[in-house]
Design an enzyme around this catalytic site. Sequence first.
Site, PDB file in Angstrom:
ATOM      1  N   ASP A  33      34.023  38.079  86.527  1.00  0.00           N
ATOM      2  CA  ASP A  33      35.157  38.831  87.083  1.00  0.00           C
ATOM      3  C   ASP A  33      35.819  38.075  88.239  1.00  0.00           C
ATOM      4  O   ASP A  33      36.285  38.674  89.211  1.00  0.00           O
ATOM      5  CB  ASP A  33      34.703  40.209  87.574  1.00  0.00           C
ATOM      6  N   GLU A 224      41.169  46.681  80.649  1.00  0.00           N
ATOM      7  CA  GLU A 224      40.600  46.713  81.994  1.00  0.00           C
ATOM      8  C   GLU A 224      40.977  45.426  82.725  1.00  0.00           C
ATOM      9  O   GLU A 224      41.776  44.637  82.244  1.00  0.00           O
ATOM     10  CB  GLU A 224      39.079  46.875  81.939  1.00  0.00           C
TER      11      GLU A 224
END
Length: 480
Positions: A33, A224
Amino acid sequence: MKQCTCIRLAKEAIKVKKQAFNPYLPSWEYIPDGEPYVFGDRVYVYGSHDYFNGYVFCMGDYVCWSAPVDDLGNWRYEGVIYPKTADPLNPEGKMCLYAPDVTVGPDGRYYLYYVLDKVSVVSVAVCDTPAGKYEFYGYVHYEDGTRLGEKEGDEPQFDPGVLTEGDVTYLYTGFCGKGDKSRTGAMATVLGADMLTIREAPVFVAPGCEYGAGTGFEGHEFFEAPSIRKVGDTYYFVYSSILMHELCYATSKNPTRDFVYGGVIVSNCDLHIDTYKPADMPTAYGANNHGSIVQIGEDWYIFYHRHTNNTYYSRQGCAEKLQIMPDGSIPQVEITSCGLNGGPLEGKGEYPAYLACNLFTDTPSVYVGEGNFPRVMQDGRDGDEEVGYIANITDSTTIGFKYFDCHDIREISIWVRGYADGTFEVKTAWDGEVLATLEVQYTNVWEKYTAPVTIPDGIQALYLTYRGNGNAALRSFELS
């Protein structure tokens, strides 16, 4: 004499500069991430923190790594910047810290935005330096004190991405799974100068899959991982699509409306790329993806993550150089082993097997966990600083490394262990001519096998395909 000394020092400086690889952090570090930023003369990466053999996402505290902007192979561990127990909602650490983002506020301080895994509000921590000890600051809230995500009509908050301009901060959030009509799409919320108070309520900037019809996002709707960057006068909204393995982008001249789908920047299984294989052929085991773009020096890069150990829960950061075209478009990049190196690796010496960017068998699979496939893993326990290797190599396993600048290569060696009886074929394309074969035998220790090979001079890929019985592991290879 002075000139000789300068030349010697210059040569020594060149020697200490390291090559950059994918993954760019040590093989025992699992930081997915990734949100990259250049602060001063260093690039910092903020991400969540997986474990090797983790049983869920994001089990660790937030840590930070940084590297000099002119030496992207030389990463420094900055330590824990924020423990999971620092949030008042999580004093016992029972919740995980999901993907964060960082922005510099109008006061010059660094603000860390994140969401815990069991609540749908956005938390904020603050620090005076990019990688110091962040302290809890508060929750994003409306003027009446109601926290974002808890007001009637709010959709749950997830994966915050932030961009500050002047005294205004744009906060992007959202998660939209298939079949869930209660989730509309990615949201943008405008915050005031205190970095917490909502100035403008959330608006939707990219559709989820249940609301994608007629939007131009069809097939690549928002799932997302919202992230935001500004290039010139254009806002680039980077996100993970409903396919999970790809990072896509949309652009607008306005930070809260009129975003138009642009395309795929990277896929962590290299789908859609047709330069070295068919576009619909996956050459790595992918799954969810999260990252963003950043300019380092004169070059632009996309940061993303890959999956190891045939699981969703042990992800590692990778990066690739990209191009932003004159019309603002970004062509999809190919996943490689050289990444932040900005060009091919030196075509000689020993390289660890975990640098493989391609890993597949004759049974295609886009996603991890769908079969008993080869995988990057390590010995030891979670947190042990053990160098990674490729395990579970069975018949037809192909392992690819890209790229090397080769000159006068005449020999290749591999280090293998495991109960396997067969050969490794050496090629410069996954379906190319076999240039050499290395016979391996049953062993429970790392054994070196060597064969003569002639690899054409120039920039080349290297592929190793196993043919035979049993189950092998590959630690490294050497070109000489």
